[in-house]
Design an enzyme around this catalytic site. Structure first.
Site, short mmCIF file in Angstrom:
data_model
loop_
_atom_site.label_atom_id
_atom_site.label_comp_id
_atom_site.label_asym_id
_atom_site.label_seq_id
_atom_site.Cartn_x
_atom_site.Cartn_y
_atom_site.Cartn_z
N GLN A 71 43.16 41.05 41.78
CA GLN A 71 44.45 40.93 41.18
C GLN A 71 45.40 42.22 41.39
OE1 GLN A 71 43.44 37.82 37.67
NE2 GLN A 71 45.36 37.36 38.40
N HIS A 72 46.56 41.85 41.08
CA HIS A 72 47.74 42.60 40.79
C HIS A 72 48.23 43.83 42.02
CE1 HIS A 72 46.88 41.15 37.01
NE2 HIS A 72 45.83 41.75 37.02
N ASP A 238 40.61 37.14 41.47
CA ASP A 238 39.13 37.19 41.45
C ASP A 238 38.56 36.29 40.04
OD1 ASP A 238 40.45 38.99 39.60
OD2 ASP A 238 39.24 40.49 40.44
#
Length: 475
Positions: A71-72, A238
């Site tokens: 992520q991110h 995830d």
């Protein structure tokens, strides 16, 4: 038999599993490594994905594929689809100052008011990992790259887009085919979990303009097709994909014991925690995924085992030979500071030492109990947000220890289910791909063991740990 593929593009590697869409049986799999670092050009992900797909025997006979990803990560594209600069990953902390300023700006100098604003607007108080803080860093430090950024997406979005045949050679119109899902969008800092919409004002205040953003598709909708006609699922962040992989449902709390610890739950209501301990993410099914992190988990086991001259298996055996509570020996495992509670400058400590209880067995037990109690604090933070826990699903490298399983069952006071070791993120993506084919997530079996201590009072060592942890909080 229809086949589906699940992809896990993590920080370290890319893993591909091919499964029977009906039974979930594993047919074949492949893996490739990613370079180390907190700043990676996305081309490395694409190369690794091709290698992993080849190692898994290709996708020519696969009917649907889906991508779970870290992520991110900030992936910036120019108007032609070229990557503007290497992606900043979730673990890149250079935007920590930007996160603090976003909070202060929202509260007009009042950090508490600013945190409350972000929690209610996005579900998450800004920290350096979020995409929004990285965009602010980009605008502040690389103004030309910020101006060139015509689209922003996340690692899993970019890989799905490439699988659909788009990329730098496909021209400006291809940006309109970027797709994402709500679980990954919820980790950006410019998406409202409560309303399901992007927040353009956040992009204006960080990047300086509103770029093209991926269209958010529903949990079982398609995000495109490959050149051979394979359906591409919406994908997921995830943690959300891992939740699918272990078939977590409302009332389940997934606790991952790796280098650090993660505690997340499937909930039917969004979380809004102005303290910042709980990130109010979305899941991959239409529910929500409140999540808390701890910084110290299996590396405490590693350090204690090394001190005792023992292997990890021997550490577990030693711990089980000691009584519950380690005869009063209590470890507060904040060796590298802590995130839950938020004590970045804290250190670890050992309490209650006597000549009689200071033994290798009790020290081993205290290390395991301390880590599990720390994770129990993460669970308590989720419960303070209204999460009703009925079962713990214990995953990660540390979860395979019998000592960890038994201590967890005592500390949490709930049944603890330990799935067999597996590629939970890739498996969750494969399960989503199977759902895209039929319109319903399949009920694939998840094998494992249950350590059932339901009805037992929470162990006294949890209270002891919290007593000393409180002392750490006040110095």
């Amino acid at each position: 038999m229809p086949l589906v593929a699940g992809i896990d593009s993590s920080t370290q590697s890319c893993k591909v599993v091919i499964r029977d869409s009906v039974t979930g049986a594993l047919v074949r799999q492949g893996r490739a490594s990613h370079p180390d670092g907190t700043e990676i050009h996305p081309d490395h992900w694409w190369t690794a994905l091709q290698e992993a797909i080849a190692a898994a025997g290709g996708l020519d006979d696969v009917d649907a594929v889906s991508v779970g990803g870290q992520q991110h990560g900030m992936v910036c594209l120019d108007e032609t689809g070229e990557v503007v600069r290497p992606a900043l990953l979730w673990n890149d902390t250079r935007s920590a100052q930007d996160a603090e300023e976003l909070i202060l700006d929202a509260g007009r100098g009042d950090a508490g008011a600013g945190a409350a604003y972000w929690a209610s607007s996005t579900g998450t108080v800004p920290v350096a990992s979020l995409t929004a803080t990285k965009l602010r860093w980009l605008a502040r430090n690389e103004a030309e790259n910020a101006r060139r950024t015509a689209a922003v997406c996340l690692p899993h979005d970019w890989l799905s887009w490439r699988l659909a045949g788009h990329g730098p050679a496909t021209g400006p119109a291809s940006l309109q085919f970027l797709r994402t899902d709500r679980s990954d969008a919820s980790g950006t800092g410019y998406y409202s979990v409560a309303t399901g919409e992007y927040l353009p004002e956040v992009l204006e205040s960080t990047l300086g303009h509103v770029p093209v953003l991926p269209v958010i598709v529903g949990p079982l909708e398609t995000a495109g097709k490959t050149s051979t006609g394979t359906l591409i699922g919406p994908g997921a962040g995830d943690n959300a994909a891992a939740g699918l992989g272990v078939s977590a449902a409302v009332g389940d709390v997934v606790i991952s014991i790796g280098t650090s610890g993660t505690v997340f739950a499937v909930s039917d209501t969004p979380a809004q925690d102005p303290s910042g301990l709980v990130a109010g993410f979305a899941d991959a099914t239409g529910n929500y995924l409140p999540l808390a992190c701890t910084l110290n988990a299996t590396r405490i086991f590693d350090a204690t085992a090394a001190l005792l001259g023992a292997s990890l298996n021997e550490l577990g055996t030693l711990a089980l030979s000691a009584p519950e509570g380690a005869e009063g020996l209590t470890m507060v495992p904040y060796f590298e500071g802590e995130r839950t509670p938020n004590l970045p400058d804290a250190t670890g400590s050992l309490h209650g030492m006597t000549l009689s209880n200071y033994t290798p067995a009790n020290l081993a037990r205290a290390a395991i109990e301390g880590v599990i109690c720390s994770l129990a604090d993460g669970l308590a933070a989720l419960q303070a947000q209204g999460v009703a826990a009925r079962r713990i699903i214990l995953v990660g490298g540390g979860a395979q220890s019998e000592a960890v399983q038994q201590v967890a069952a005592s500390a949490f006071g709930l049944p603890v289910f330990v799935p067999n070791p597996g590629e939970y993120v890739a498996d969750g993506a494969a399960r989503q791909a199977a759902g895209v084919l039929t319109g319903q997530l399949p009920d694939w079996p998840v094998d494992g063991v249950t350590v059932n201590r339901e009805g037992k009072d929470v162990a006294p060592f949890l209270d002891t740990y919290r007593h000393y942890a409180a002392k750490a909080a006040i110095g």
